[in-house]
Motif scaffolding. Structure first.
Motif, PDB file in Angstrom:
ATOM      1  N   ASP A   1       0.950  -1.024  -0.331  1.00  0.00           N
ATOM      2  CA  ASP A   1      -0.007   0.166  -0.270  1.00  0.00           C
ATOM      3  C   ASP A   1       0.613   1.275   0.002  1.00  0.00           C
ATOM      4  O   ASP A   1       0.357   2.316   0.224  1.00  0.00           O
ATOM      5  CB  ASP A   1      -1.317  -0.073   1.630  1.00  0.00           C
TER       6      ASP A   1
ATOM      7  N   ARG B   1       0.599 -12.465   6.748  1.00  0.00           N
ATOM      8  CA  ARG B   1       0.119 -13.509   5.600  1.00  0.00           C
ATOM      9  C   ARG B   1       1.712 -13.936   5.851  1.00  0.00           C
ATOM     10  O   ARG B   1       1.746 -15.090   4.667  1.00  0.00           O
ATOM     11  CB  ARG B   1      -0.198 -12.700   4.304  1.00  0.00           C
TER      12      ARG B   1
ATOM     13  N   ASP C   1       1.372  -8.025   8.155  1.00  0.00           N
ATOM     14  CA  ASP C   1      -0.178  -8.191   7.400  1.00  0.00           C
ATOM     15  C   ASP C   1      -0.731  -9.035   7.940  1.00  0.00           C
ATOM     16  O   ASP C   1      -1.929  -9.769   7.633  1.00  0.00           O
ATOM     17  CB  ASP C   1       0.027  -7.923   6.115  1.00  0.00           C
TER      18      ASP C   1
ATOM     19  N   ASP D   1       3.329 -10.532   2.617  1.00  0.00           N
ATOM     20  CA  ASP D   1       2.160  -9.155   2.305  1.00  0.00           C
ATOM     21  C   ASP D   1       2.579  -8.212   1.565  1.00  0.00           C
ATOM     22  O   ASP D   1       1.442  -7.691   0.655  1.00  0.00           O
ATOM     23  CB  ASP D   1       2.506  -8.309   3.707  1.00  0.00           C
ATOM     24  N   SER D   2       3.656  -8.397   0.728  1.00  0.00           N
ATOM     25  CA  SER D   2       3.325  -7.162  -0.429  1.00  0.00           C
ATOM     26  C   SER D   2       3.525  -7.438  -1.588  1.00  0.00           C
ATOM     27  O   SER D   2       2.945  -6.697  -2.334  1.00  0.00           O
ATOM     28  CB  SER D   2       5.177  -6.336  -0.035  1.00  0.00           C
TER      29      SER D   2
END
Length: 506
Positions: A418, A490, A488, A496-497
């Motif tokens: 994000d 995961r 996050d 996550d990214s």
């Protein structure tokens, strides 16, 4: 009247195959775009590619150019999903493979169960001269008479036999050879394909052949006796009076499939975490059945020796800067004096701090292994260090409720999903993976201290997984109850990214 040569099951499996092969190709192109180069040699040295789809030239110096810098962006009209989403592309590829193989298995079983295999597999050497006759006619832009087709001509029979029983299995076999779980358990199998890069290149060549066959196959449907072909494929009968109706249905179906393919891309990009939540559990079914039981044995294998060690080693991620980690910079400038790694039990709140001297006193292990990145590059090295199981034993017995081991880094993520400020890189893996003999904290490569760009002074190696699970510039190693409570949720920075899978075995 239905033609027994084109029963419903045959038409249905053909349509399903058409849908799935498009998903396979488009997700495969997405994966290739993340590293648009192909090699035959395992170290992927700059300038040694045999094929590349980029104008960028690689620097000769190691550690200054990361594989993420080489990534290209595909349009969602071409790639699945497109726009530099290698993680989601891999998930779509995995799901498509599973369904494609299942559909193919059903097709082959029914082909032999119904006796229809005899119209595809040649049973006489007479097929060779007959196929040559058909080839000569096609080469002259002619069309063999309808009598040549029973229901296929000899050239089609040879082509179908090759694609179904040779090309498709070869694609499966070469794809499996790129899985870390296979490579670390059965390195001899990977070496049959010329190593990881050989398997990758051969898989690409097979993809080109499959794509060429599809283009030719679809073209011939409309160019050679289409009034029979189209009716056969849509209705399964021999009434050419229904040609117009069948043609409309076929064209509408093709358009619908094209819309479906492109729609998958835009649906995925509209909410990438949602797609991740749906795709990863689906593909985990395949990993659970075929891969999770495999444990690496690089220390025991003799397939790869010191003669196979690569001259060049790519990287993903650059060493921490002063701004990112003043502690790491200070330790580096002081010859790693003062560099520490914290062992922790987050469940009971126990910690123990070790220096590099402390770590080097622990039992040492060494093995040769091929590192693979999920983007496609590879390199073979001798890694030396201490097993994670021996390292964690310094904390005492594994605490009750500890289901995962989480490792975090002095370095930062390359980017966040994000675009928030970059956070420390981390990865988690289950207790069984952490306990594998080839899961180590490495501090040497090829008999020398670990290079800065590869994680000095110590990095994690988890040989049954791809490189995104192997944290460089290690800060801490901790027992945790659930990785969902970190980052996050995961299971790691790349999960996550980049929305990779928690399980990096393929």
């Amino acid at each position: 009247m239905e033609n027994l040569d084109f029963p419903l099951w045959l038409r249905a499996t053909h349509l399903i195959n058409f849908v799935l092969i498009g998903m396979l190709l488009r997700s495969g192109w997405e994966m290739l775009s993340s590293l648009p180069r192909l090699w035959w040699r395992n170290d992927c040295a700059p300038g040694t590619e045999w094929l590349r789809f980029t104008r960028r030239k690689l620097p000769k110096e190691e550690g200054v150019y990361t594989s993420l810098m080489d990534e290209r962006s595909l349009s969602p009209l071409i790639g699945l999903p497109g726009r530099e989403n290698i993680g989601l592309g891999r998930h779509w590829h995995g799901l498509s493979v599973m369904l494609w193989v299942l559909n193919g298995f059903v097709y082959v079983i029914l082909l032999f169960a119904t006796g229809l295999w005899q119209r595809i597999i040649p049973t006489s050497w007479d097929v060779i001269p007959k196929a040559w006759d058909s080839f000569v006619i096609y080469a002259g832009f002619g069309v063999p008479s309808i009598e040549h087709f029973q229901p296929y001509d000899a050239l089609q029979m040879i082509g179908y036999t090759f694609v179904i029983f040779i090309l498709a299995p070869f694609m499966i076999a070469s794809g499996i050879a790129m899985a870390p779980a296979i490579r670390s358990r059965y390195p001899w199998y990977v070496k049959l394909f010329g190593g990881h890069q050989g398997a990758r290149s051969l898989h690409f060549i097979a993809m080109v052949l499959m794509s060429g066959f599809i283009v030719m196959h679809v073209s011939l449907v409309f160019l050679v006796h289409r009034e029979y072909n189209v009716v056969h494929m849509v209705f399964g009968d021999v009434d050419t009076a229904r040609y117009a109706q069948a043609l409309v249905i076929m064209l509408a179906t093709i358009v619908a499939v094209l819309v479906f393919w492109i729609g998958l891309s835009y649906w995925t990009l509209a909410d990438r975490p949602r797609a991740h939540r749906l795709l990863v559990p689906a593909t985990e079914i395949g990993r659970k059945i075929f891969l999770n039981w495999m444990r690496p044995r690089n220390a025991e294998q003799s397939t790869y020796t010191d003669k196979d060690i690569s001259e060049f080693h790519w990287t993903n991620g650059l060493p921490p800067t002063e701004e990112e980690s003043p502690e790491w910079i200070a330790a580096r400038e002081n010859g790693w004096d003062g560099y520490t790694i914290t062992l922790a039990d987050d469940i009971n709140g126990t910690t123990k701090v070790l220096t590099m001297d402390d770590i080097r006193k622990l039992p040492q292990t060494s093995y040769i292994a091929t590192h693979t990145c999920m983007q496609g590059w590879s390199a073979t090295s001798r890694w030396t260090g201490v097993r994670l199981s021996d390292l964690l034993a310094e904390l005492g017995p594994r605490p009750e409720g500890a289901n995962y081991v989480l490792v975090d880094s002095y370095g930062l993520a390359q980017k966040m999903i994000d675009n928030r400020p970059r956070e420390p890189f981390y990865a988690a893996f289950d207790i069984e993976t952490a306990a594998e003999d080839d899961s180590i904290l490495a501090y040497e490569r090829n008999g020398k201290p670990l290079e800065l760009y590869l994680g000095a002074p110590a990095r994690v190696r988890v040989e049954s997984n791809h490189g995104y699970k192997m944290v460089k510039w290690v800060r801490s190693i901790r027992y945790v109850a659930d990785y969902a409570d970190h980052g996050d949720g995961r299971g790691g920075t790349r999960e996550d990214s980049a929305l990779q899978a928690f399980n990096g075995r393929i």
